[in-house]
Motif scaffolding. Structure first.
Motif, PDB file in Angstrom:
ATOM      1  N   LEU A 150       2.167  23.017  -2.751  1.00 29.52           N
ATOM      2  CA  LEU A 150       1.640  22.597  -4.048  1.00 29.52           C
ATOM      3  C   LEU A 150       1.608  23.827  -4.945  1.00 29.52           C
ATOM      4  CD1 LEU A 150      -1.368  20.363  -2.903  1.00 29.52           C
ATOM      5  CD2 LEU A 150       1.074  19.789  -3.028  1.00 29.52           C
ATOM      6  N   THR A 151       2.356  23.790  -6.036  1.00 34.69           N
ATOM      7  CA  THR A 151       2.669  25.020  -6.773  1.00 34.69           C
ATOM      8  C   THR A 151       1.652  25.403  -7.842  1.00 34.69           C
ATOM      9  OG1 THR A 151       4.098  23.736  -8.245  1.00 34.69           O
ATOM     10  CG2 THR A 151       5.140  24.800  -6.347  1.00 34.69           C
TER      11      THR A 151
ATOM     12  N   VAL B  93       0.873  -1.171   0.000  1.00 40.16           N
ATOM     13  CA  VAL B  93       0.000   0.000   0.000  1.00 40.16           C
ATOM     14  C   VAL B  93       0.907   1.217   0.000  1.00 40.16           C
ATOM     15  CG1 VAL B  93      -1.738   1.310   1.258  1.00 40.16           C
ATOM     16  CG2 VAL B  93      -1.850  -1.193   1.232  1.00 40.16           C
ATOM     17  N   TRP B  94       0.773   2.045  -1.017  1.00 42.16           N
ATOM     18  CA  TRP B  94       1.618   3.216  -1.145  1.00 42.16           C
ATOM     19  C   TRP B  94       1.084   4.333  -0.259  1.00 42.16           C
ATOM     20  CZ3 TRP B  94       5.840   3.745  -4.669  1.00 42.16           C
ATOM     21  CH2 TRP B  94       6.049   2.634  -5.477  1.00 42.16           C
ATOM     22  N   LEU B  95       1.953   4.931   0.511  1.00 44.17           N
ATOM     23  CA  LEU B  95       1.619   6.075   1.351  1.00 44.17           C
ATOM     24  C   LEU B  95       2.230   7.330   0.726  1.00 44.17           C
ATOM     25  CD1 LEU B  95       2.553   4.401   4.758  1.00 44.17           C
ATOM     26  CD2 LEU B  95       0.315   4.385   3.620  1.00 44.17           C
ATOM     27  N   ALA B  96       1.882   8.487   1.268  1.00 47.07           N
ATOM     28  CA  ALA B  96       2.610   9.691   0.859  1.00 47.07           C
ATOM     29  C   ALA B  96       4.090   9.444   1.114  1.00 47.07           C
ATOM     30  CB  ALA B  96       2.121  10.897   1.639  1.00 47.07           C
ATOM     31  N   PRO B  97       4.981   9.889   0.224  1.00 49.03           N
ATOM     32  CA  PRO B  97       6.397   9.524   0.341  1.00 49.03           C
ATOM     33  C   PRO B  97       7.140  10.193   1.493  1.00 49.03           C
ATOM     34  CG  PRO B  97       6.068  11.010  -1.502  1.00 49.03           C
ATOM     35  CD  PRO B  97       4.700  10.647  -1.007  1.00 49.03           C
ATOM     36  N   ILE B  98       6.492  11.149   2.173  1.00 50.41           N
ATOM     37  CA  ILE B  98       7.084  11.799   3.338  1.00 50.41           C
ATOM     38  C   ILE B  98       6.026  11.907   4.424  1.00 50.41           C
ATOM     39  CG2 ILE B  98       8.736  13.187   2.015  1.00 50.41           C
ATOM     40  CD1 ILE B  98       6.634  15.541   2.541  1.00 50.41           C
ATOM     41  N   GLU B  99       6.465  12.178   5.653  1.00 49.30           N
ATOM     42  CA  GLU B  99       5.552  12.537   6.732  1.00 49.30           C
ATOM     43  C   GLU B  99       5.136  13.983   6.487  1.00 49.30           C
ATOM     44  OE1 GLU B  99       4.316  10.786   9.135  1.00 49.30           O
ATOM     45  OE2 GLU B  99       5.575   8.998   9.291  1.00 49.30           O
ATOM     46  N   VAL B 100       3.895  14.178   6.104  1.00 53.62           N
ATOM     47  CA  VAL B 100       3.441  15.489   5.637  1.00 53.62           C
ATOM     48  C   VAL B 100       3.095  16.400   6.809  1.00 53.62           C
ATOM     49  CG1 VAL B 100       1.681  16.685   4.278  1.00 53.62           C
ATOM     50  CG2 VAL B 100       2.584  14.482   3.494  1.00 53.62           C
ATOM     51  N   GLY B 101       3.589  17.649   6.747  1.00 47.18           N
ATOM     52  CA  GLY B 101       3.228  18.666   7.719  1.00 47.18           C
ATOM     53  C   GLY B 101       2.081  19.501   7.192  1.00 47.18           C
ATOM     54  N   THR B 102       2.224  20.810   7.236  1.00 46.42           N
ATOM     55  CA  THR B 102       1.212  21.712   6.679  1.00 46.42           C
ATOM     56  C   THR B 102       1.303  21.700   5.157  1.00 46.42           C
ATOM     57  OG1 THR B 102       1.340  23.137   8.624  1.00 46.42           O
ATOM     58  CG2 THR B 102       0.371  24.093   6.643  1.00 46.42           C
ATOM     59  N   ILE B 103       0.146  21.662   4.512  1.00 49.02           N
ATOM     60  CA  ILE B 103       0.106  21.712   3.050  1.00 49.02           C
ATOM     61  C   ILE B 103      -0.386  23.090   2.620  1.00 49.02           C
ATOM     62  CG2 ILE B 103      -0.864  20.721   0.944  1.00 49.02           C
ATOM     63  CD1 ILE B 103      -1.315  18.137   2.514  1.00 49.02           C
ATOM     64  N   PHE B 104       0.440  23.764   1.829  1.00 48.56           N
ATOM     65  CA  PHE B 104       0.088  25.057   1.254  1.00 48.56           C
ATOM     66  C   PHE B 104      -0.235  24.829  -0.219  1.00 48.56           C
ATOM     67  CE2 PHE B 104       3.094  25.707   4.663  1.00 48.56           C
ATOM     68  CZ  PHE B 104       2.571  26.780   5.378  1.00 48.56           C
ATOM     69  N   ALA B 105      -1.421  25.205  -0.636  1.00 47.80           N
ATOM     70  CA  ALA B 105      -1.835  24.973  -2.019  1.00 47.80           C
ATOM     71  C   ALA B 105      -1.995  26.301  -2.742  1.00 47.80           C
ATOM     72  CB  ALA B 105      -3.133  24.187  -2.058  1.00 47.80           C
ATOM     73  N   LEU B 106      -1.406  26.379  -3.925  1.00 52.14           N
ATOM     74  CA  LEU B 106      -1.484  27.583  -4.750  1.00 52.14           C
ATOM     75  C   LEU B 106      -2.620  27.452  -5.748  1.00 52.14           C
ATOM     76  CD1 LEU B 106       0.464  30.109  -4.778  1.00 52.14           C
ATOM     77  CD2 LEU B 106       1.240  28.121  -3.466  1.00 52.14           C
ATOM     78  N   GLY B 107      -3.403  28.493  -5.864  1.00 52.11           N
ATOM     79  CA  GLY B 107      -4.434  28.527  -6.877  1.00 52.11           C
ATOM     80  C   GLY B 107      -4.031  29.441  -8.020  1.00 52.11           C
TER      81      GLY B 107
ATOM     82  N   MET C 216       4.869  33.585   8.164  1.00 48.09           N
ATOM     83  CA  MET C 216       4.707  32.405   9.008  1.00 48.09           C
ATOM     84  C   MET C 216       5.917  31.496   8.824  1.00 48.09           C
ATOM     85  SD  MET C 216       1.736  30.356   6.903  1.00 48.09           S
ATOM     86  CE  MET C 216       1.613  29.069   8.147  1.00 48.09           C
ATOM     87  N   THR C 217       6.150  30.648   9.806  1.00 48.05           N
ATOM     88  CA  THR C 217       7.305  29.750   9.778  1.00 48.05           C
ATOM     89  C   THR C 217       6.982  28.499   8.983  1.00 48.05           C
ATOM     90  OG1 THR C 217       8.067  30.552  11.929  1.00 48.05           O
ATOM     91  CG2 THR C 217       8.917  28.429  11.189  1.00 48.05           C
ATOM     92  N   LEU C 218       7.871  28.158   8.045  1.00 43.45           N
ATOM     93  CA  LEU C 218       7.778  26.897   7.328  1.00 43.45           C
ATOM     94  C   LEU C 218       8.662  25.879   8.039  1.00 43.45           C
ATOM     95  CD1 LEU C 218       8.049  28.139   3.620  1.00 43.45           C
ATOM     96  CD2 LEU C 218       6.012  27.918   5.064  1.00 43.45           C
ATOM     97  N   SER C 219       8.146  24.668   8.232  1.00 47.16           N
ATOM     98  CA  SER C 219       8.856  23.644   8.992  1.00 47.16           C
ATOM     99  C   SER C 219       9.169  22.442   8.108  1.00 47.16           C
ATOM    100  CB  SER C 219       7.996  23.192  10.177  1.00 47.16           C
ATOM    101  OG  SER C 219       7.716  24.275  11.034  1.00 47.16           O
ATOM    102  N   PRO C 220      10.173  21.647   8.494  1.00 43.82           N
ATOM    103  CA  PRO C 220      10.475  20.435   7.733  1.00 43.82           C
ATOM    104  C   PRO C 220       9.234  19.550   7.598  1.00 43.82           C
ATOM    105  CG  PRO C 220      12.239  20.891   9.273  1.00 43.82           C
ATOM    106  CD  PRO C 220      11.143  21.871   9.591  1.00 43.82           C
ATOM    107  N   GLY C 221       8.994  19.087   6.380  1.00 40.42           N
ATOM    108  CA  GLY C 221       7.820  18.271   6.108  1.00 40.42           C
ATOM    109  C   GLY C 221       6.656  19.051   5.547  1.00 40.42           C
ATOM    110  N   ASP C 222       6.691  20.380   5.664  1.00 36.72           N
ATOM    111  CA  ASP C 222       5.657  21.185   5.025  1.00 36.72           C
ATOM    112  C   ASP C 222       5.763  21.028   3.504  1.00 36.72           C
ATOM    113  OD1 ASP C 222       4.839  22.035   7.492  1.00 36.72           O
ATOM    114  OD2 ASP C 222       5.584  24.090   7.273  1.00 36.72           O
TER     115      ASP C 222
ATOM    116  N   VAL D 134      -3.253  31.501  -1.907  1.00 38.36           N
ATOM    117  CA  VAL D 134      -2.797  30.331  -1.156  1.00 38.36           C
ATOM    118  C   VAL D 134      -3.865  29.925  -0.156  1.00 38.36           C
ATOM    119  CG1 VAL D 134      -0.920  29.349   0.220  1.00 38.36           C
ATOM    120  CG2 VAL D 134      -0.457  31.275  -1.289  1.00 38.36           C
ATOM    121  N   PHE D 135      -4.071  28.622  -0.008  1.00 39.33           N
ATOM    122  CA  PHE D 135      -4.954  28.115   1.033  1.00 39.33           C
ATOM    123  C   PHE D 135      -4.323  26.866   1.634  1.00 39.33           C
ATOM    124  CE2 PHE D 135      -6.284  26.822  -3.164  1.00 39.33           C
ATOM    125  CZ  PHE D 135      -6.414  25.441  -3.070  1.00 39.33           C
TER     126      PHE D 135
END
Length: 252
Positions: A213-214, A36-50, A204-210, A70-71
């Motif tokens: 989405l561009t 079962v494929w998971l996301a390839p990293i432990e995901v933090g906050t996701i920022f999505a660009l519109g 805001m602070t970006l952290s490892p794992g964030d 951004v949302f």
């Protein structure tokens, strides 16, 4: 180096490409269909660009915004390679969005554009589905458009930044049932990766794992239950996802 995260035999493993097979971190060789494929990293906050590709904004009849649109996305949206995404009954337009996903590797706070790429760990592919029926407007996307369970597919691989020499010149392609429908290049981003990191880290602070989405290029079409969607990005692999109806998820 490419690596993935998979569930196999009751445990989560790092996995690496091995021809048409997978090599687990403990040395075992397994078939792709046996994990079962998971996301390839432990995901933090996701920022999505519109609307971060000019032609896609034009496709949706939207004029250029003054600053990035951004949302945020919740953790329940994330799904792995070969996962199944639900298409709710009664909607008229649900579409894929093939996107370069940027993974933060070092804490970023008030980072200048010139140093921004030093904070990138690597990249993966995202397919961030949207349901146009639920969209209130492009300034304020409705939660049902972009925060549904299993609507953000990530993978299959995490690729280290050093292995992608020019992130500003990557081809993106999306196929539906084997037919090419979407094609673009990251050189056409309205706001490029280092500028996005400077912008976000400025308030805001970006952290490892964030994950950032561009955005997606033009060429989105409606997809239905039973369709298979494949997103490709140069150097990052091939992300496969299937669309299913409410009935498959026990909803009638």
């Amino acid at each position: 180096m490419m690596r993935a995260r998979v569930a196999y035999s009751g445990a989560i493993h790092e996995a690496y490409p091995c021809g048409e097979l997978l090599r687990l971190a403990d040395g075992r060789i397994v078939r792709e269909e046996d994990v079962v494929w998971l996301a390839p990293i432990e995901v933090g906050t996701i920022f999505a660009l519109g609307l971060n590709y000019a032609e896609h904004a034009k496709e949706l009849q939207f004029s250029k915004q003054e600053e990035p649109l951004v949302f945020l996305k919740g953790p329940g949206t994330v799904l792995g390679h070969r996962g199944v995404t639900r298409r709710p009954a009664g909607v008229t337009f649900m579409h894929y969005e093939c996107e370069l996903a940027v993974v933060i590797g070092r804490t970023a706070r008030n980072v200048r554009r010139a140093q921004a790429m030093e904070h990138v760990a690597g990249y993966t592919i995202a397919n961030d589905y949207a349901i146009r029926d639920y969209l209130e407007n492009y300034y304020r996307p409705n939660l049902r458009v972009k925060n549904r369970d299993g609507s953000t597919v990530l993978g299959p691989w995490f690729v280290e930044a050093a292995d992608i020499p020019d992130v500003a010149n990557l081809q993106l392609r999306t196929f539906v049932n084997g037919t090419l429908h979407q094609r673009g290049n990251t050189r056409d981003l309205v706001t490029d990766v280092p500028t996005l990191i400077e912008y976000l880290s400025g308030f805001m602070t970006l952290s490892p794992g964030d994950v950032i989405l561009t955005g997606t290029p033009e060429g989105v079409i409606n997809v239905d239950a039973g369709d298979q969607v494949v997103c490709e990005i140069d150097g990052l692999g091939r992300l496969v996802n299937d669309i299913a109806s409410d009935a498959v998820f026990g909803r009638v």
